[in-house]
Design a protein around this motif. Structure first.
Motif, mmCIF file in Angstrom:
data_model
loop_
_atom_site.group_PDB
_atom_site.id
_atom_site.type_symbol
_atom_site.label_atom_id
_atom_site.label_comp_id
_atom_site.label_asym_id
_atom_site.label_seq_id
_atom_site.Cartn_x
_atom_site.Cartn_y
_atom_site.Cartn_z
ATOM 1 N N LYS A 1 51.058 47.832 41.382
ATOM 2 C CA LYS A 1 50.241 47.372 40.244
ATOM 3 C C LYS A 1 48.801 47.863 40.416
ATOM 4 O O LYS A 1 48.303 47.998 41.531
ATOM 5 C CB LYS A 1 50.250 45.850 40.167
ATOM 6 C CG LYS A 1 51.644 45.272 40.030
ATOM 7 C CD LYS A 1 51.752 44.336 38.845
ATOM 8 C CE LYS A 1 53.198 43.924 38.623
ATOM 9 N NZ LYS A 1 53.748 43.124 39.717
ATOM 10 N N PRO A 2 48.113 48.100 39.296
ATOM 11 C CA PRO A 2 46.768 48.683 39.388
ATOM 12 C C PRO A 2 45.733 47.756 40.006
ATOM 13 O O PRO A 2 44.714 48.214 40.521
ATOM 14 C CB PRO A 2 46.413 49.019 37.940
ATOM 15 C CG PRO A 2 47.416 48.344 37.083
ATOM 16 C CD PRO A 2 48.602 48.032 37.916
ATOM 17 N N SER A 3 45.939 46.457 39.926
ATOM 18 C CA SER A 3 44.954 45.528 40.514
ATOM 19 C C SER A 3 45.636 44.205 40.831
ATOM 20 O O SER A 3 46.815 44.012 40.525
ATOM 21 C CB SER A 3 43.793 45.299 39.546
ATOM 22 O OG SER A 3 44.293 44.679 38.382
ATOM 23 N N LEU A 4 44.863 43.302 41.391
ATOM 24 C CA LEU A 4 45.421 42.005 41.769
ATOM 25 C C LEU A 4 45.457 41.083 40.539
ATOM 26 O O LEU A 4 44.581 40.253 40.366
ATOM 27 C CB LEU A 4 44.584 41.386 42.886
ATOM 28 C CG LEU A 4 45.115 40.079 43.471
ATOM 29 C CD1 LEU A 4 46.446 40.285 44.162
ATOM 30 C CD2 LEU A 4 44.127 39.483 44.447
ATOM 31 N N GLU A 5 46.448 41.315 39.699
ATOM 32 C CA GLU A 5 46.602 40.461 38.526
ATOM 33 C C GLU A 5 48.064 40.085 38.405
ATOM 34 O O GLU A 5 48.751 40.508 37.476
ATOM 35 C CB GLU A 5 46.101 41.177 37.272
ATOM 36 C CG GLU A 5 44.602 41.353 37.296
ATOM 37 C CD GLU A 5 44.035 41.859 35.973
ATOM 38 O OE1 GLU A 5 44.548 41.470 34.919
ATOM 39 O OE2 GLU A 5 43.089 42.647 36.033
ATOM 40 N N PRO A 6 48.590 39.280 39.346
ATOM 41 C CA PRO A 6 50.010 38.956 39.319
ATOM 42 C C PRO A 6 50.369 38.145 38.082
ATOM 43 O O PRO A 6 49.556 37.359 37.595
ATOM 44 C CB PRO A 6 50.216 38.114 40.579
ATOM 45 C CG PRO A 6 48.872 37.747 41.071
ATOM 46 C CD PRO A 6 47.870 38.639 40.455
ATOM 47 N N ALA A 7 51.591 38.371 37.584
ATOM 48 C CA ALA A 7 52.048 37.623 36.408
ATOM 49 C C ALA A 7 52.106 36.146 36.760
ATOM 50 O O ALA A 7 52.518 35.783 37.871
ATOM 51 C CB ALA A 7 53.437 38.117 36.016
ATOM 52 N N SER A 8 51.673 35.304 35.843
ATOM 53 C CA SER A 8 51.697 33.874 36.161
ATOM 54 C C SER A 8 53.115 33.336 35.943
ATOM 55 O O SER A 8 53.843 33.793 35.065
ATOM 56 C CB SER A 8 50.654 33.130 35.330
ATOM 57 O OG SER A 8 51.178 32.847 34.075
ATOM 58 N N ARG A 9 53.489 32.410 36.794
ATOM 59 C CA ARG A 9 54.811 31.789 36.715
ATOM 60 C C ARG A 9 54.697 30.387 37.258
ATOM 61 O O ARG A 9 53.980 30.166 38.239
ATOM 62 C CB ARG A 9 55.812 32.517 37.610
ATOM 63 C CG ARG A 9 56.604 33.567 36.938
ATOM 64 C CD ARG A 9 57.618 34.084 37.941
ATOM 65 N NE ARG A 9 57.771 35.521 37.801
ATOM 66 C CZ ARG A 9 58.216 36.320 38.760
ATOM 67 N NH1 ARG A 9 58.533 35.808 39.923
ATOM 68 N NH2 ARG A 9 58.351 37.606 38.560
ATOM 69 N N ARG A 47 52.178 30.861 40.534
ATOM 70 C CA ARG A 47 52.411 32.065 41.345
ATOM 71 C C ARG A 47 51.168 32.965 41.443
ATOM 72 O O ARG A 47 50.863 33.481 42.514
ATOM 73 C CB ARG A 47 53.578 32.842 40.740
ATOM 74 C CG ARG A 47 53.887 34.155 41.417
ATOM 75 C CD ARG A 47 55.062 34.808 40.728
ATOM 76 N NE ARG A 47 55.397 36.086 41.314
ATOM 77 C CZ ARG A 47 54.978 37.250 40.830
ATOM 78 N NH1 ARG A 47 54.194 37.282 39.774
ATOM 79 N NH2 ARG A 47 55.351 38.372 41.409
ATOM 80 N N ALA A 48 50.464 33.141 40.321
ATOM 81 C CA ALA A 48 49.311 34.049 40.346
ATOM 82 C C ALA A 48 48.254 33.545 41.332
ATOM 83 O O ALA A 48 47.660 34.325 42.084
ATOM 84 C CB ALA A 48 48.718 34.186 38.945
ATOM 85 N N ARG A 49 48.058 32.237 41.356
ATOM 86 C CA ARG A 49 47.060 31.668 42.287
ATOM 87 C C ARG A 49 47.530 31.831 43.729
ATOM 88 O O ARG A 49 46.743 32.101 44.625
ATOM 89 C CB ARG A 49 46.876 30.181 42.010
ATOM 90 C CG ARG A 49 46.167 29.892 40.719
ATOM 91 C CD ARG A 49 45.665 28.477 40.811
ATOM 92 N NE ARG A 49 45.534 27.863 39.511
ATOM 93 C CZ ARG A 49 45.284 26.581 39.323
ATOM 94 N NH1 ARG A 49 45.170 25.774 40.360
ATOM 95 N NH2 ARG A 49 45.172 26.091 38.118
#
Ligand code: FAD
Length: 417
Positions: free
Chosen positions: A69-77, A126-128
């Motif tokens: 992924k291009p940056s630290l922006e994980p999908a929230s779950r 999850r994102a946190r």
């Protein structure tokens, strides 16, 4: 042979919010063409990958995490985990916990059973979680490269040669060990010769929490006509909840969830979903490739409790075990314990997978007060202890379970039942 450029930039690109607050330390490193030995490359910057990276880096190894992924922006779950999560992460756990669950309500065919938990389950974002773990890995000394996709792997005289695409540029890296933390469709596993893991679809919708559902209660519905698994409603706050299903076929699973939502007159606010590995047997986590070692952790190694399809706590356990192996050059007690745990969940899943409506009705009826007390004392991450205690207190569950195990046949009604 080293890569094209004379220098490499290993930089953690942060979402704008974090760049402003400086919540995660930026770790930019420029290296010359030669790679040092003793390096560990972790492929996949998510829960299992960052957790393993932090442990290995803290043990004194040089660690790089490659994340496509291009940056630290994980999908929230919205995820539910047992209290074991707190002991795994310590103070870090608090950063991702958004709610606590004190009770389960099980429903099937007009029946219900309630289980009160002595130690609450945790609802985490999850994102946190991933942001907190990324921060921890960096503090431990690991470098993180976003926009860097692992392409392939081979062995050479120095250990392992890793091919990656870094922002459209081919790179060649070298490491002693590579850890595949790249999820259910792991490219590392494929490159090192592991067979693909079987997956099932998991779909959930964020909905408004129904007025009759307390925010500290998770609901589970067994509807065997729709799925051999179950539906769940997990409150993430007093306003919102995740309503989900695990199924066997992607399109049917999404259709069942849509119907379930409509029937209960809820409105989906947001959809989340992906394919989750199904644990069938222990996936050996290490392979020797020439002079290097390749490891798998998390979903890449199907480290998922197949009874409930929860993979966070077990993935972190797998990551810890692999870190122990890398640092201790051998077996890990954590991995042995995890293997036992995953096998017990597989036994439970096999038992219930062919349950018909009558079996679920009987199961909910049998979850009497004594059994429920047991369930509340022991978490799902101590499944072997949980299983034997439940069976001792409610032996009729053994008959029900055996019926499920024996070719999916329902148990015969015995005089004593
Ligand atoms: C909707 C949903 C709900 C869930 N609910 C729960 C729950 O309630 N409780 C629970 O315990 N579990 C739950 N799970 C399962 C849990 O989320 C997973 O088991 C867990 O997050 C897996 O983590 P991981 O780090 O192993 O893999 P992943 O999170 O899949 O991370 C893999 C990482 O590798 C990266 N990557 C992939 N390929 C490459 C490549 N070639 N090069 C570089 N990087 C690569 C990806 O971008 C990703 O960041 C749920 C899953 C879903 C989809």
């Amino acid at each position: 042979m080293d890569s094209d450029s004379g220098s490499r930039c290993w930089c953690l690109r942060l979402p704008r919010r974090q760049r402003r607050t400086g919540a995660v330390q930026t770790n930019t490193e420029v290296r010359g063409p030669q790679e040092k030995s003793g390096e560990v490359i972790v492929v996949g910057g998510s829960a299992a990958g960052f957790f393993a990276a932090a442990r290995v880096a803290r043990g004194g190894k040089r660690v790089r995490v490659l994340e496509s992924k291009p940056s630290l922006e994980p999908a929230s779950r919205t995820l539910i985990v047992t209290n074991h999560f707190r002991s795994q992460l310590g103070a870090l756990a608090g950063e991702s916990i958004v709610n606590e669950i004190r009770r389960f309500e099980l429903f099937t065919d007009g029946r219900s059973a309630q289980i009160t938990l002595a130690r609450p389950d945790l609802i985490i974002e999850r994102a946190r979680l991933i942001s907190a773990l990324a921060h921890e890995a960096q503090q431990a000394g690991a470098t993180v490269s976003f926009d860097t996709r692992f392409l392939g792997l081979s062995s050479n005289a120095r250990g392992l040669r890793v091919e990656a695409d870094s922002g459209g540029r081919r790179e060649e890296l070298h490491a002693d060990s590579v850890v595949g933390a790249d999820g259910a469709a792991s490219r590392v596993a494929r490159a090192a010769g592991w067979p693909a893991v079987e997956t099932v679809p998991l779909v959930q919708a964020i909905v408004r929490l129904p007025k009759d559902c307390p925010p500290d209660t998770t609901r589970v519905w067994f509807v065997p006509d729709d799925t051999p698994y179950f539906y769940w409603l997990i409150p993430e706050s007093s306003e919102r909840a995740a309503l989900g299903i695990i199924g066997e076929n992607g399109r049917d699973t999404a259709r069942c969830l849509t119907r379930f939502i409509e029937k209960r007159q809820m409105e989906p606010i947001e959809w989340q979903g992906a394919r989750i590995p199904v644990y069938r047997r222990w996936v050996p986590v290490r392979r020797r490739m020439g002079r290097g070692d390749v490891y798998l952790v998390g979903d890449a190694a199907a480290q998922v409790k197949v009874s409930t399809v929860g993979g966070v706590v077990t993935g972190l356990r797998g990551a810890l075990g692999v870190a122990e192996s890398i640092l201790g050059n051998g077996a890990s007690r954590e991995l042995l314990a995890l293997r036992r745990e995953l096998c017990t969940h597989w036994l439970l899943r096999r038992t219930m997978h062919h349950f018909q409506q009558e079996d679920y009705s009987q199961l909910v009826d049998l979850l009497n007060a004594a059994t429920c007390d047991t369930l509340k004392e022991i978490t799902r991450d101590e499944s072997t202890r949980l299983l034997w205690t439940v069976l001792r207190r409610q032996p009729r569950l053994i008959l029900l379970g055996l019926g499920g195990l024996l070719l999916g046949r329902r148990p015969r009604q015995h005089a004593s039942t």
